[in-house]
Scaffold this active site. Structure first.
Site, PDB file in Angstrom:
ATOM      1  N   HIS A   1      -2.603  14.326   4.682  1.00  0.00           N
ATOM      2  CA  HIS A   1      -3.795  15.116   4.931  1.00  0.00           C
ATOM      3  C   HIS A   1      -3.892  16.123   6.004  1.00  0.00           C
ATOM      4  O   HIS A   1      -2.937  15.933   7.092  1.00  0.00           O
ATOM      5  CB  HIS A   1      -4.915  14.153   5.121  1.00  0.00           C
ATOM      6  CG  HIS A   1      -5.201  13.373   3.969  1.00  0.00           C
ATOM      7  ND1 HIS A   1      -6.106  13.468   3.102  1.00  0.00           N
ATOM      8  CD2 HIS A   1      -4.699  12.000   3.664  1.00  0.00           C
ATOM      9  CE1 HIS A   1      -6.390  12.543   2.211  1.00  0.00           C
ATOM     10  NE2 HIS A   1      -5.343  11.547   2.632  1.00  0.00           N
TER      11      HIS A   1
ATOM     12  N   THR B   1       0.771  -1.112  -0.106  1.00  0.00           N
ATOM     13  CA  THR B   1       0.158   0.061   0.026  1.00  0.00           C
ATOM     14  C   THR B   1       0.774   1.293  -0.138  1.00  0.00           C
ATOM     15  O   THR B   1       0.537   2.306  -0.413  1.00  0.00           O
ATOM     16  CB  THR B   1      -0.900   0.075   1.159  1.00  0.00           C
ATOM     17  OG1 THR B   1      -1.881  -1.110   1.355  1.00  0.00           O
ATOM     18  CG2 THR B   1      -1.662   1.399   1.351  1.00  0.00           C
TER      19      THR B   1
ATOM     20  N   ILE C   1      -4.999   0.203   8.568  1.00  0.00           N
ATOM     21  CA  ILE C   1      -4.237   1.353   8.222  1.00  0.00           C
ATOM     22  C   ILE C   1      -4.725   1.866   6.884  1.00  0.00           C
ATOM     23  O   ILE C   1      -3.820   1.608   5.684  1.00  0.00           O
ATOM     24  CB  ILE C   1      -2.949   1.327   8.455  1.00  0.00           C
ATOM     25  CG1 ILE C   1      -2.528   0.783   9.835  1.00  0.00           C
ATOM     26  CG2 ILE C   1      -2.118   2.812   8.432  1.00  0.00           C
ATOM     27  CD1 ILE C   1      -3.232   1.692  10.927  1.00  0.00           C
TER      28      ILE C   1
ATOM     29  N   CYS D   1       8.848   8.328 -20.771  1.00  0.00           N
ATOM     30  CA  CYS D   1       9.013   6.957 -21.418  1.00  0.00           C
ATOM     31  C   CYS D   1       8.896   5.579 -20.540  1.00  0.00           C
ATOM     32  O   CYS D   1       9.336   4.783 -21.004  1.00  0.00           O
ATOM     33  CB  CYS D   1      10.554   6.927 -21.939  1.00  0.00           C
ATOM     34  SG  CYS D   1      12.075   6.483 -21.051  1.00  0.00           S
TER      35      CYS D   1
ATOM     36  N   CYS E   1      14.408  11.681 -18.748  1.00  0.00           N
ATOM     37  CA  CYS E   1      12.999  12.313 -18.315  1.00  0.00           C
ATOM     38  C   CYS E   1      13.027  12.583 -16.902  1.00  0.00           C
ATOM     39  O   CYS E   1      12.546  13.871 -16.796  1.00  0.00           O
ATOM     40  CB  CYS E   1      11.720  10.871 -18.215  1.00  0.00           C
ATOM     41  SG  CYS E   1      11.696  10.019 -19.919  1.00  0.00           S
TER      42      CYS E   1
ATOM     43  N   ARG F   1      -6.153  -0.689  -0.215  1.00  0.00           N
ATOM     44  CA  ARG F   1      -6.229  -0.100   1.138  1.00  0.00           C
ATOM     45  C   ARG F   1      -6.559  -1.057   2.056  1.00  0.00           C
ATOM     46  O   ARG F   1      -7.736  -1.508   1.623  1.00  0.00           O
ATOM     47  CB  ARG F   1      -6.937   1.184   1.322  1.00  0.00           C
ATOM     48  CG  ARG F   1      -6.358   2.411   0.413  1.00  0.00           C
ATOM     49  CD  ARG F   1      -7.376   3.347  -0.208  1.00  0.00           C
ATOM     50  NE  ARG F   1      -8.131   2.846  -1.399  1.00  0.00           N
ATOM     51  CZ  ARG F   1      -9.033   3.715  -2.159  1.00  0.00           C
ATOM     52  NH1 ARG F   1      -9.594   4.796  -1.545  1.00  0.00           N
ATOM     53  NH2 ARG F   1      -9.513   3.208  -3.172  1.00  0.00           N
TER      54      ARG F   1
ATOM     55  N   SER G   1      -2.135   7.930  -2.757  1.00  0.00           N
ATOM     56  CA  SER G   1      -2.266   9.425  -3.205  1.00  0.00           C
ATOM     57  C   SER G   1      -1.229  10.477  -2.999  1.00  0.00           C
ATOM     58  O   SER G   1      -1.111  11.326  -3.633  1.00  0.00           O
ATOM     59  CB  SER G   1      -3.330  10.028  -2.750  1.00  0.00           C
ATOM     60  OG  SER G   1      -4.668   9.315  -3.166  1.00  0.00           O
TER      61      SER G   1
END
Length: 480
Positions: free
Chosen positions: A50, A41, A336, A437, A402, A311, A46
């Site tokens: 938070h 995870t 978690i 790439c 890149c 998750r 994301s």
């Protein structure tokens, strides 16, 4: 050998606990069934820190999210973790739901979140001009941030190792039971004894808990699909933009990343498969459709990759932390899910303190809090780059065009404490192979460096775990 503490799982929580415990004297071990840290995870989320307004007041999620958020400034400096407080907007697209923004603000303030404010559409557009036409208001949270979860997890682990914590990779725990005053842990390779166990096994944390406690846990993996956009989209959004939350989370977000990309996602599909992280056509279609509820005309065609993660959603909808009353010495870090990344430093602080007090572990006087210098050439000024290259010419050799990653950085990743041994391990530590790439140009050069640094053949190099070799045979002439 008898360990004082064995931690099961080398995700961000397990590695953070290891680092906190390494402040104390004692024999500590982390057991991880995968080939490296940050393979579950913790590598597919994301990448958000938070602010802490969303969790219900009084829950572990609320308390530890806010505490973890406040710890990030110090941790990012100590451990060279890329972290930026860019703030977040939670947007509302229905006039009749505007009151929910105020409710979230009040909840956040009770949780201890600072600086929250409800913005009108015009106020929100002034700081995020590409909001969707339907957006009628937003909750602004200035303390929210973005982080590199790969570097965060690796930094916790490397610093723990520098302070004496052992790590064993490629070992899967198969059974746990009491053995007198100790815990007996059987893996597929060895048997260990320890005074305390920390269960940080992610989507398998309920399986381990249920071996030792009658207080049964039930974790349902929740799969989330993401899209990652090219750095050409950088600046289209400058804050993390959430949608009003539901029971399944804050919906599809759009956010910058610390690497200059834009991340879009996740979906939320419950599954009974704890290993399935393949993206689906349905999931990607949902991401594309739902992001338009918050951001207008996002250049979604600039996708360079998609991925999904699981998750660990526990049926109690909160983190499960500490000792079950019928399993003293077994410390859960279970369930978690979001905001687990944000809360991980605070979870570690709390669990480590419980263990120190229970077993009277003494503080080290020689604890190393500062991580070794982590060189990332691309963000440096011309003068700083020139100085690094003068010290080590390998920093002047571009390998990943890149992302601007140099040979010196890849060598550092291999030679580090708990150094990378796979292509994905190098990718997560350096950012190579993550650009447009997706490793198409730099992988052969990285493999050359790995053969030289590790003393192995091309056929021994793996992308990640067992069976992921890129070269499977040699021709009679010796060419791969």
């Amino acid at each position: 050998m008898i360990y004082d503490v064995i931690i099961i799982g080398a995700g961000v929580v397990g590695c953070a606990v290891a680092r906190e415990l390494s402040r104390s004297k004692g024999a500590m071990l982390v057991i991880e069934r995968s080939e490296d840290v940050c393979t579950g995870t913790s590598k597919a989320n994301s990448a958000i820190i938070h602010s802490g307004y969303d969790a219900e007041n009084g829950t572990w999620k609320a308390k530890l999210n806010v505490r973890g958020n406040r710890m990030m400034d110090t941790l990012s400096k100590e451990l060279s973790i890329p972290f930026f407080r860019i703030g977040s907007l939670t947007v509302c697209t229905q006039e009749e739901r505007l009151g929910e923004l105020e409710q979230l603000r009040e909840r956040g303030e009770r949780n201890g979140v600072e600086g929250l404010s409800v913005l009108s559409r015009d106020e929100a557009l002034r700081i995020e001009p590409h909001l969707a036409d339907d957006v009628v208001g937003a909750l602004y949270a200035p303390t929210a941030g973005i982080v590199c979860p790969f570097r965060m997890t690796a930094a916790f682990a490397e610093n723990a190792a520098e302070n004496g914590v052992e790590f064993r990779f490629g070992e899967e725990v198969q059974h746990i039971a009491r053995d007198g005053e100790l815990w007996r842990i059987e893996t597929d390779r060895e048997v260990y004894h320890t005074r305390a166990v920390v269960n940080a096994a992610g989507v398998y944390a309920d399986v381990l808990n249920n071996m030792v406690s009658s207080h049964q846990l039930c974790i349902t993996p929740r799969r989330g699909d993401y899209l990652l956009l090219d750095t050409t989209v950088e600046g289209y959004v400058t804050h993390t933009v959430f949608q009003l939350p539901t029971t399944m989370g804050k919906g599809v977000l759009v956010s910058p990343t610390v690497h200059g990309n834009t991340i879009v996602g996740p979906t939320a599909f419950e599954t009974d498969d704890r290993e399935q992280t393949a993206t689906t056509e349905e999931g990607i279609a949902q991401v594309i459709l739902k992001q338009s509820n918050s951001i207008k005309d996002l250049p979604i065609g600039q996708v360079i990759t998609s991925f999904s993660g699981l998750r660990a959603s526990e049926q109690g909808h909160d983190f499960v932390l500490g000792e079950p009353d019928d399993a003293p010495g077994f410390f859960n870090c279970a369930g978690i899910e979001s905001p687990g990344l944000s809360a991980s430093p605070a979870i570690a602080e709390m669990i480590a303190q419980q263990i120190r007090e229970k077993y009277t572990l003494k503080e080290k006087q020689d604890f190393i809090a500062q991580q070794r210098d982590i060189v990332h050439m691309k963000p440096l000024s011309y003068e700083e780059q020139a100085k690094k290259i003068a010290q080590n010419p390998a920093y002047g050799v571009i390998v990943c065009r890149c992302a601007g990653v140099t040979e010196g950085e890849i060598i550092d990743a291999i030679r580090a404490p708990l150094g990378a041994r796979t292509l994905d391990g190098i990718k997560r530590r350096t950012g190579s192979q993550m650009g447009r790439c997706q490793g198409g140009f730099c992988t052969p050069k990285i493999m050359d460096i790995m053969t030289r640094e590790l003393g192995i053949g091309m056929e021994d190099i793996r992308k990640n775990g067992p069976g992921s070799h890129l070269v499977t045979a040699r021709t009679k002439g010796g060419d791969e």
